[in-house]
Design a protein around this motif. Structure first.
Motif: not given
Length: 183
Positions: A5-18, A102-114
């Motif tokens: 559940a920790a914050a993470m970064t990917g290719e030009g994207c990131r995720a933070e816990p809600f 449609g920007t490719g963000l989903n693939a980058r986010v899912k790569d980061m989460m996977l």
């Protein structure tokens, strides 16, 4: 081991816990496409957001993440049904603001989460999609997830619709998918 559940970064994207500091901006983002919620199990439109996010966040088997494309709020996604004993979880409750689709963000986010899920010891990641949601089914296929079947009359959505759920999965030894960018 990294905390799932920790914050993470990917290719030009990131995720933070809600957290509560995200609530107002996520409500506004989810209000940008009120029509989309008809094909979701739960509605995160402004009329239902607080109840839905609180229920999702309260479940200890879920981790809700707020997504960013650079510094721009992009939406949300979650690790759901986390089952360490089975080494399985689901990535779901995903919403992107209309401008981000449609920007490719989903693939980058899912790569980061996977990458996070597999590095935390999970061996199977599932995606469960409403049969009516063709965009999400196409996105799962594009990620390289295997369509495993349809769970007929699987759940009743917030609208009362009895939903058929299409089940997709990616196994750890299938990741990264040939040709997919490594996270």
């Amino acid at each position: 081991m990294t905390d799932l559940a920790a914050a993470m970064t990917g290719e030009g994207c990131r995720a933070e816990p809600f957290g509560e500091d995200h609530r107002a901006m996520l409500i506004a983002a989810c209000a940008e496409d009120r029509d989309i919620w008809a094909i979701y199990s739960s509605s995160f439109d402004p009329d239902h957001f607080d109840e839905s996010i609180d229920a999702l966040s309260a479940n200890p088997r879920n981790h809700v993440l707020v997504l960013f494309d650079g510094d721009t709020l992009a939406g949300m996604a979650s690790f759901l049904g986390i089952d360490p004993a089975r080494q399985t979880l689901e990535i779901g409750a995903t919403y992107y603001r209309p401008a981000m689709r449609g920007t490719g963000l989903n693939a980058r986010v899912k790569d980061m989460m996977l990458e996070r899920a597999f590095s935390c010891g999970f061996r199977r990641v599932e995606f469960r999609v409403d049969r009516r949601n063709e965009r999400s089914q196409a996105a799962c296929k594009k990620l390289g997830a295997v369509r495993e079947g349809v769970l007929r009359a699987d759940r009743i959505t917030w609208t009362g619709h009895v939903r058929d759920t299409v089940l997709f999965a990616i196994l750890k030894d299938e990741w990264p998918i040939a040709g997919a960018p490594a996270a």
